[in-house]
Design a protein around this motif. Structure first.
Motif, PDB file in Angstrom:
ATOM      1  N   LEU A   6       0.981  -1.351  -0.211  1.00  0.00           N
ATOM      2  CA  LEU A   6      -0.147   0.187   0.017  1.00  0.00           C
ATOM      3  C   LEU A   6       0.876   1.173  -0.026  1.00  0.00           C
ATOM      4  O   LEU A   6       1.764   1.501   0.700  1.00  0.00           O
ATOM      5  N   LYS A   7       0.483   2.117  -0.821  1.00  0.00           N
ATOM      6  CA  LYS A   7       1.426   3.387  -0.779  1.00  0.00           C
ATOM      7  C   LYS A   7       0.558   4.577  -0.843  1.00  0.00           C
ATOM      8  O   LYS A   7      -0.295   4.749  -1.665  1.00  0.00           O
ATOM      9  N   ASN A   8       0.523   5.281   0.306  1.00  0.00           N
ATOM     10  CA  ASN A   8       0.003   6.617   0.365  1.00  0.00           C
ATOM     11  C   ASN A   8      -1.631   6.650   0.105  1.00  0.00           C
ATOM     12  O   ASN A   8      -2.109   7.109  -0.508  1.00  0.00           O
ATOM     13  N   LEU A   9      -2.307   5.505   0.550  1.00  0.00           N
ATOM     14  CA  LEU A   9      -3.656   5.172   0.356  1.00  0.00           C
ATOM     15  C   LEU A   9      -4.548   6.221   1.150  1.00  0.00           C
ATOM     16  O   LEU A   9      -4.337   6.276   2.313  1.00  0.00           O
ATOM     17  N   THR A  10      -5.216   6.907   0.608  1.00  0.00           N
ATOM     18  CA  THR A  10      -6.210   8.010   1.068  1.00  0.00           C
ATOM     19  C   THR A  10      -7.787   7.524   0.751  1.00  0.00           C
ATOM     20  O   THR A  10      -8.035   7.549  -0.345  1.00  0.00           O
ATOM     21  N   LYS A  11      -8.530   7.796   1.663  1.00  0.00           N
ATOM     22  CA  LYS A  11      -9.975   7.777   1.488  1.00  0.00           C
ATOM     23  C   LYS A  11     -10.900   8.749   2.609  1.00  0.00           C
ATOM     24  O   LYS A  11     -10.273   8.638   3.573  1.00  0.00           O
ATOM     25  N   THR A  12     -11.477   9.674   1.804  1.00  0.00           N
ATOM     26  CA  THR A  12     -12.386  10.527   2.704  1.00  0.00           C
ATOM     27  C   THR A  12     -14.071  10.229   2.415  1.00  0.00           C
ATOM     28  O   THR A  12     -14.253   9.737   1.125  1.00  0.00           O
ATOM     29  N   PHE A  13     -14.675  10.680   3.398  1.00  0.00           N
ATOM     30  CA  PHE A  13     -16.202  10.632   3.257  1.00  0.00           C
ATOM     31  C   PHE A  13     -16.649  11.949   3.478  1.00  0.00           C
ATOM     32  O   PHE A  13     -16.742  12.165   4.849  1.00  0.00           O
ATOM     33  N   GLY A  14     -16.837  12.823   2.668  1.00  0.00           N
ATOM     34  CA  GLY A  14     -17.200  14.255   3.036  1.00  0.00           C
ATOM     35  C   GLY A  14     -15.883  14.824   3.516  1.00  0.00           C
ATOM     36  O   GLY A  14     -14.789  14.944   2.869  1.00  0.00           O
ATOM     37  N   THR A  15     -16.182  15.296   4.773  1.00  0.00           N
ATOM     38  CA  THR A  15     -15.098  15.763   5.637  1.00  0.00           C
ATOM     39  C   THR A  15     -14.381  15.257   6.471  1.00  0.00           C
ATOM     40  O   THR A  15     -13.299  15.501   7.186  1.00  0.00           O
ATOM     41  N   THR A  16     -14.701  13.783   6.637  1.00  0.00           N
ATOM     42  CA  THR A  16     -14.050  12.911   7.419  1.00  0.00           C
ATOM     43  C   THR A  16     -13.168  12.342   6.782  1.00  0.00           C
ATOM     44  O   THR A  16     -13.152  11.481   5.448  1.00  0.00           O
ATOM     45  N   VAL A  17     -11.724  12.177   7.145  1.00  0.00           N
ATOM     46  CA  VAL A  17     -10.661  11.553   6.585  1.00  0.00           C
ATOM     47  C   VAL A  17     -10.624   9.932   7.172  1.00  0.00           C
ATOM     48  O   VAL A  17     -10.198   9.965   8.422  1.00  0.00           O
ATOM     49  N   ALA A  52     -13.968  -2.937  -2.508  1.00  0.00           N
ATOM     50  CA  ALA A  52     -15.331  -2.655  -2.285  1.00  0.00           C
ATOM     51  C   ALA A  52     -15.301  -1.063  -2.198  1.00  0.00           C
ATOM     52  O   ALA A  52     -16.374  -0.543  -2.266  1.00  0.00           O
ATOM     53  N   LEU A  53     -14.142  -0.452  -1.982  1.00  0.00           N
ATOM     54  CA  LEU A  53     -14.115   1.094  -1.931  1.00  0.00           C
ATOM     55  C   LEU A  53     -13.028   1.459  -2.926  1.00  0.00           C
ATOM     56  O   LEU A  53     -12.042   0.637  -3.152  1.00  0.00           O
ATOM     57  N   SER A  54     -13.168   2.550  -3.544  1.00  0.00           N
ATOM     58  CA  SER A  54     -12.193   3.037  -4.420  1.00  0.00           C
ATOM     59  C   SER A  54     -11.421   4.254  -3.578  1.00  0.00           C
ATOM     60  O   SER A  54     -12.059   5.078  -3.171  1.00  0.00           O
ATOM     61  N   PRO A  55      -9.981   3.867  -3.587  1.00  0.00           N
ATOM     62  CA  PRO A  55      -9.264   5.022  -2.870  1.00  0.00           C
ATOM     63  C   PRO A  55      -9.489   6.577  -3.684  1.00  0.00           C
ATOM     64  O   PRO A  55      -9.373   6.581  -4.836  1.00  0.00           O
ATOM     65  N   ASP A  56      -9.258   7.353  -2.708  1.00  0.00           N
ATOM     66  CA  ASP A  56      -9.342   8.891  -3.405  1.00  0.00           C
ATOM     67  C   ASP A  56      -7.779   9.310  -3.876  1.00  0.00           C
ATOM     68  O   ASP A  56      -7.531  10.060  -4.534  1.00  0.00           O
ATOM     69  N   GLY A  57      -6.793   8.436  -3.118  1.00  0.00           N
ATOM     70  CA  GLY A  57      -5.476   8.506  -3.646  1.00  0.00           C
ATOM     71  C   GLY A  57      -4.570   7.476  -3.060  1.00  0.00           C
ATOM     72  O   GLY A  57      -5.100   6.779  -2.494  1.00  0.00           O
ATOM     73  N   GLY A  58      -3.250   7.478  -3.716  1.00  0.00           N
ATOM     74  CA  GLY A  58      -2.565   6.342  -3.613  1.00  0.00           C
ATOM     75  C   GLY A  58      -2.631   5.157  -4.085  1.00  0.00           C
ATOM     76  O   GLY A  58      -3.338   5.318  -5.532  1.00  0.00           O
ATOM     77  N   GLU A  59      -1.842   4.068  -4.053  1.00  0.00           N
ATOM     78  CA  GLU A  59      -1.687   3.120  -4.981  1.00  0.00           C
ATOM     79  C   GLU A  59      -1.625   1.663  -4.071  1.00  0.00           C
ATOM     80  O   GLU A  59      -1.080   1.578  -3.123  1.00  0.00           O
ATOM     81  N   ILE A  60      -2.473   0.652  -4.786  1.00  0.00           N
ATOM     82  CA  ILE A  60      -2.216  -0.762  -4.172  1.00  0.00           C
ATOM     83  C   ILE A  60      -1.663  -1.740  -5.219  1.00  0.00           C
ATOM     84  O   ILE A  60      -2.290  -1.683  -6.262  1.00  0.00           O
TER      85      ILE A  60
END
Length: 296
Positions: A6-17, A52-60
Motif C-alpha cells: 500500500l502506497k499513501n492510500l487515502t480515503k475520505t467521506f465528505g469532511t471525514t478522513v 469494495a471501496l475506491s481510494p481517493d489517492g495512493g496505490e495498491i
C-alpha cells in the motif's frame, strides 16, 4: 517477496478522513497484524484492498503489479469481514458448496475436516445461525480457498474461546502452506500471539510499523520486587509508573530508557526477589496512544 503493498492510500467521506497516506507491505508467508480501536480506519483500508471501496489517492500493488491494471486479482484473495451475512434459506453446507463451485475448489475432504474442526452444524439453514456460526461458515470458505492472500477483519467476533483456538491453528496452518495473512483486530492478545509484524493505526494514519520485538522501545518493562524495606518512596520517581503492592510483591512499570537508573536506585533497598515481565502488545498499544493524545 512482497505480496501486497500500500502506497499513501487515502480515503475520505465528505469532511471525514477515514484513511490518510496509509503505507505498509505484506510479505510472502507472513502474518501481518493491523491493529487499532474501532473507527481508526482498519475496515476502510481493507475494503479498498478488496475493491469494495475506491481510494481517493495512493496505490495498491499485488505481487508488484497495480490492482488497477489487474482485473483478476480478486481470485488470489479470500476475505472474511467481522459481521457475515449469509443467504437465510440456504444451509451452511450449501453456502460453502456455492463458494467452492464459484471459485473452482474441489477438496471435499478438506471441507469435511474444516466443518468438523469448527463444529458447524452445516445442515441447518443460515437464518437459524448465531453470529458465531455465520462467522464459522465464512472462515471455512476462506481456509478452503486456494487464495495466496487471506484477509481477516475482526474474524473471531462471536466465536467462543475453543473456536478461537481452532481459528488460530488454521491460520498457522495456512501460513505453513506459504500463504500470507492480513489480520485486522482490536484483540491485542490475538495479534501478539500470531503476527510476525504489526501496524498500529490511529485516526486513519499509521503511527508505527514493525516486528513486535522492535516496538518494545515505546513501552515500559514491569518489575515485581520483594524487599524487607519500604519501597513506596520509589513511586515518586519520574520513570516509575503503575506502582502497586500485591501479595506476590510490589509491581511497578519502568520506562525502558531509565532501567539502569532504576536498578541503581533499587539496589539501596536490598531486594531479595526481582522478577521481570516482558512488555505486552497491549502495553505498547496503550502507551503509544496515551503519548499521542498528549501531543495532540
Amino acid at each position: 517477496m512482497t505480496v501486497l503493498e500500500l502506497k499513501n492510500l487515502t480515503k475520505t467521506f465528505g469532511t471525514t478522513v477515514a484513511a490518510k497516506d496509509i503505507s505498509f507491505e505484506l510479505n510472502a508467508n507472513e502474518i501481518f497484524g493491523f491493529i487499532g480501536p474501532n473507527g481508526a480506519g482498519k475496515s476502510t483500508t481493507l475494503r479498498m484492498i478488496i475493491g469494495a471501496l475506491s481510494p481517493d489517492g495512493g496505490e495498491i500493488l499485488m505481487d508488484g503489479e497495480p490492482l488497477s491494471g489487474n482485473p483478476h486479482y480478486k481470485k488470489n484473495i479470500a476475505y472474511v469481514p467481522g459481521d457475515v451475512n449469509l443467504w437465510g434459506n440456504l444451509t451452511g453446507e450449501e453456502v460453502i458448496h456455492f463458494f467452492m463451485k464459484v471459485r473452482g475448489y474441489t477438496n471435499i475432504e478438506k471441507k469435511k475436516h474444516l466443518i468438523a474442526q469448527f463444529r458447524l452444524d452445516s445442515k441447518k439453514k443460515c437464518k437459524t445461525y448465531s453470529k458465531g456460526n455465520r462467522q464459522k461458515v465464512a472462515l471455512i470458505c476462506a481456509f478452503l480457498s486456494e487464495a495466496h492472500l487471506l484477509i481477516f477483519d475482526e474474524p473471531t467476533t462471536g466465536l467462543d474461546p475453543l473456536m478461537e483456538r481452532v481459528f488460530h491453528e488454521q491460520l498457522m496452518h495456512a501460513k505453513s502452506e506459504g500463504r500470507s495473512i492480513l489480520l485486522s483486530s482490536h484483540v491485542l492478545s490475538e495479534v501478539e500471539k500470531l503476527a510476525d509484524r504489526i501496524a498500529i493505526i490511529r485516526e486513519g494514519e499509521i503511527i508505527e510499523t514493525g516486528p513486535l520485538k522492535t516496538l518494545r522501545h515505546i513501552t515500559r518493562t514491569e518489575y515485581i520486587v520483594k524487599s524487607t524495606q519500604d519501597l513506596s518512596e520509589l513511586q515518586a520517581l519520574p520513570y516509575v509508573h503503575h506502582y502497586m503492592e500485591t501479595d506476590d510483591g510490589t509491581h511497578m512499570r519502568i520506562d525502558n530508557d531509565s532501567i539502569e537508573d532504576y536498578l541503581a536506585k533499587l539496589s539501596h533497598y536490598r531486594p531479595y526477589h526481582l522478577e521481570t515481565l516482558p512488555p505486552r502488545l497491549e502495553d505498547i498499544f496503550m502507551r503509544y496512544y496515551e503519548d499521542r493524545r498528549k501531543l495532540s
